[in-house]
Design a protein around this motif. Structure first.
Motif, PDB file in Angstrom:
ATOM      1  N   ASP A   1       0.862  -1.185   0.000  1.00  0.00           N
ATOM      2  CA  ASP A   1       0.000   0.000   0.000  1.00  0.00           C
ATOM      3  C   ASP A   1       0.898   1.233   0.000  1.00  0.00           C
ATOM      4  N   LEU A   2       1.122   1.787  -1.193  1.00  0.00           N
ATOM      5  CA  LEU A   2       2.013   2.939  -1.300  1.00  0.00           C
ATOM      6  C   LEU A   2       1.383   4.214  -0.765  1.00  0.00           C
ATOM      7  N   SER A   3       0.072   4.230  -0.571  1.00  0.00           N
ATOM      8  CA  SER A   3      -0.541   5.408   0.042  1.00  0.00           C
ATOM      9  C   SER A   3      -0.096   5.563   1.497  1.00  0.00           C
TER      10      SER A   3
ATOM     11  N   LYS B   1       8.913   4.772   1.663  1.00  0.00           N
ATOM     12  CA  LYS B   1       9.896   3.709   1.469  1.00  0.00           C
ATOM     13  C   LYS B   1      10.480   3.706   0.051  1.00  0.00           C
ATOM     14  N   LEU B   2       9.792   4.378  -0.887  1.00  0.00           N
ATOM     15  CA  LEU B   2      10.328   4.471  -2.240  1.00  0.00           C
ATOM     16  C   LEU B   2      11.495   5.439  -2.334  1.00  0.00           C
ATOM     17  N   GLN B   3      11.570   6.348  -1.396  1.00  0.00           N
ATOM     18  CA  GLN B   3      12.593   7.387  -1.439  1.00  0.00           C
ATOM     19  C   GLN B   3      13.992   6.777  -1.424  1.00  0.00           C
ATOM     20  N   GLY B   4      14.837   7.288  -2.339  1.00  0.00           N
ATOM     21  CA  GLY B   4      16.231   6.870  -2.301  1.00  0.00           C
ATOM     22  C   GLY B   4      16.753   6.423  -3.652  1.00  0.00           C
TER      23      GLY B   4
ATOM     24  N   ILE C   1      14.641   7.920  -6.916  1.00  0.00           N
ATOM     25  CA  ILE C   1      13.245   8.317  -6.712  1.00  0.00           C
ATOM     26  C   ILE C   1      13.194   9.400  -5.646  1.00  0.00           C
ATOM     27  N   ASP C   2      12.498  10.484  -5.981  1.00  0.00           N
ATOM     28  CA  ASP C   2      12.262  11.577  -5.033  1.00  0.00           C
ATOM     29  C   ASP C   2      10.750  11.730  -4.897  1.00  0.00           C
ATOM     30  N   ILE C   3      10.224  11.373  -3.724  1.00  0.00           N
ATOM     31  CA  ILE C   3       8.769  11.389  -3.547  1.00  0.00           C
ATOM     32  C   ILE C   3       8.228  12.804  -3.391  1.00  0.00           C
ATOM     33  N   VAL C   4       9.099  13.779  -3.140  1.00  0.00           N
ATOM     34  CA  VAL C   4       8.644  15.162  -2.979  1.00  0.00           C
ATOM     35  C   VAL C   4       8.475  15.823  -4.343  1.00  0.00           C
ATOM     36  N   SER C   5       9.533  15.750  -5.173  1.00  0.00           N
ATOM     37  CA  SER C   5       9.485  16.361  -6.507  1.00  0.00           C
ATOM     38  C   SER C   5       8.872  15.447  -7.559  1.00  0.00           C
TER      39      SER C   5
ATOM     40  N   TYR D   1       6.497  -5.924  -3.856  1.00  0.00           N
ATOM     41  CA  TYR D   1       7.125  -6.098  -2.532  1.00  0.00           C
ATOM     42  C   TYR D   1       7.980  -4.882  -2.255  1.00  0.00           C
ATOM     43  N   LEU D   2       7.932  -4.420  -1.002  1.00  0.00           N
ATOM     44  CA  LEU D   2       8.697  -3.223  -0.636  1.00  0.00           C
ATOM     45  C   LEU D   2       8.983  -3.232   0.847  1.00  0.00           C
ATOM     46  N   ASP D   3      10.251  -3.083   1.187  1.00  0.00           N
ATOM     47  CA  ASP D   3      10.640  -2.839   2.570  1.00  0.00           C
ATOM     48  C   ASP D   3      11.786  -1.842   2.573  1.00  0.00           C
ATOM     49  N   ALA D   4      12.508  -1.765   3.652  1.00  0.00           N
ATOM     50  CA  ALA D   4      13.523  -0.726   3.788  1.00  0.00           C
ATOM     51  C   ALA D   4      14.703  -0.916   2.845  1.00  0.00           C
ATOM     52  N   ASP D   5      14.950  -2.153   2.365  1.00  0.00           N
ATOM     53  CA  ASP D   5      16.145  -2.366   1.543  1.00  0.00           C
ATOM     54  C   ASP D   5      15.910  -3.214   0.299  1.00  0.00           C
ATOM     55  N   THR D   6      14.691  -3.683   0.065  1.00  0.00           N
ATOM     56  CA  THR D   6      14.422  -4.534  -1.087  1.00  0.00           C
ATOM     57  C   THR D   6      13.111  -4.113  -1.748  1.00  0.00           C
ATOM     58  N   ARG D   7      13.107  -4.133  -3.075  1.00  0.00           N
ATOM     59  CA  ARG D   7      11.892  -3.771  -3.820  1.00  0.00           C
ATOM     60  C   ARG D   7      11.771  -4.687  -5.032  1.00  0.00           C
TER      61      ARG D   7
END
Length: 329
Positions: A172-174, A179-182, A221-225, A308-314
């Motif tokens: 749920d990316l909402s 976690k996408l940032q980086g 990925i920059d979730i702000v811009s 799948y998404l966590d702090a270090d794997t996508r």
């Protein structure tokens, strides 16, 4: 004989010995055991009559039984001993003047406590995900981002990815958009099995036609811009004695969230920057192909689902079914 029974028998011997010591300075064993062999417990009382019998009959029977039980005990026993013998539910037999008890297993506790099974550890899911991630990384290691994957390697990588996706649950990316940032590093793409830089889409071939070596691939990925940049390191071969040219191509996109786990990216521009000996050269922006000349398969936009998404794997699944695995850089 149990320990409690031994203690009971020794206690009564000591009690009888003390009672005889006043009359017989040197009592014999026979004189000590004589009071023990001079009585027997009365039999169990008869079953009470039916409900039609009068209450007076029941009272008389109970009183008679109690009197008989009391008179059956030796008079030199203490009242506490008599009560304990009257309430004992164990039967006695007599052999050679010595008492024997029939063995009856009884619990000292009225209730038996049953312990509930311990709850599963809180980090059990984290340990499972860690094992499945290690399994996935092992399946895709040595495949050069998928370029060296054989027909047998691709199903193994896909099966390992599905196991991790199933254990992780829906994304749920909402809620987890941060976690996408980086900067993410691509370690496997099933699309590269086509041996082109475009993956499942047309692109420059890798091999004998063009001496292009694919290096590292990143997604920034920059979730702000809402910036979504694909960064590709390339190495272009040149005839000797000219050294190979190292380039970094950045394909800039903007992204938007669709639903809870899908992302749509829209292409904006491509920038090429030389590295190595030519790193002093300024970056070069590649002219964009007009939409009229763009092939139908390359519209400049695309969609993919984050499975799948966590702090270090996508893990992502593209709109053409391609599997991509990233780790945080």
């Amino acid at each position: 004989m149990k320990k409690s029974e031994k203690s009971d028998f020794v206690f009564r011997l000591a009690f009888l010995f003390s009672s005889y010591s006043a009359h017989d300075p040197q009592p014999t064993m026979a004189s000590l055991l004589q009071p023990l062999t001079s009585f027997s417990l009365p039999p169990s009382p008869p079953i009470p009559p039916s409900s039609s019998s009068s209450s007076s009959t029941t009272t008389t029977t109970t009183a008679t039984t109690a009197t008989a039980a009391t008179s059956a005990f030796p008079i030199n026993l203490r009242s506490s001993e008599r009560r304990r013998l009257r309430t004992a539910s164990k039967s006695y037999t007599w052999t050679s003047g010595l008492p024997k008890r029939s063995l009856v297993l009884r619990s000292n506790l009225d209730e038996v406590s049953v312990l509930d099974p311990p709850p599963p550890p809180e980090d059990s899911k984290a340990e499972l995900l860690s094992c499945l991630k290690l399994k996935l990384l092992s399946a895709v290691s040595g495949l050069n981002k998928g370029l060296a994957a054989s027909e047998d390697d691709q199903p193994k990588a896909d099966a390992a990815a599905k196991e991790l996706e199933g254990a992780g649950g829906p994304v749920d990316l909402s809620i987890d958009l941060n976690k996408l940032q980086g900067r993410w590093k691509l370690i496997y793409s099933s699309a590269f099995s086509s041996q082109t830089l475009g993956g499942s889409r047309p692109g420059p071939p890798i091999g004998r036609l063009l001496p292009i070596t694919l290096g590292r691939v990143f997604q920034r990925i920059d979730i702000v811009s809402k910036d979504f940049d694909n960064i590709i390191e390339l190495r272009l071969g040149a005839p000797w004695p000219v050294p190979p040219v190292e380039l970094t191509a950045t394909l800039a996109h903007k992204f938007e969230l669709i639903g809870t786990s899908s992302i749509k990216i829209t292409f904006e521009k491509t920038t090429v920057k030389a590295s190595g000996n030519l790193s002093q050269l300024p970056p070069l922006e590649v002219p964009r192909i007009p939409d009229a000349l763009r092939p139908p398969s390359n519209t400049g936009s695309g969609e993919f689902e984050v499975t799948y998404l966590d702090a270090d794997t996508r893990i992502t699944r593209g709109d053409r079914g391609e599997l991509r695995v990233f780790v945080i850089a």
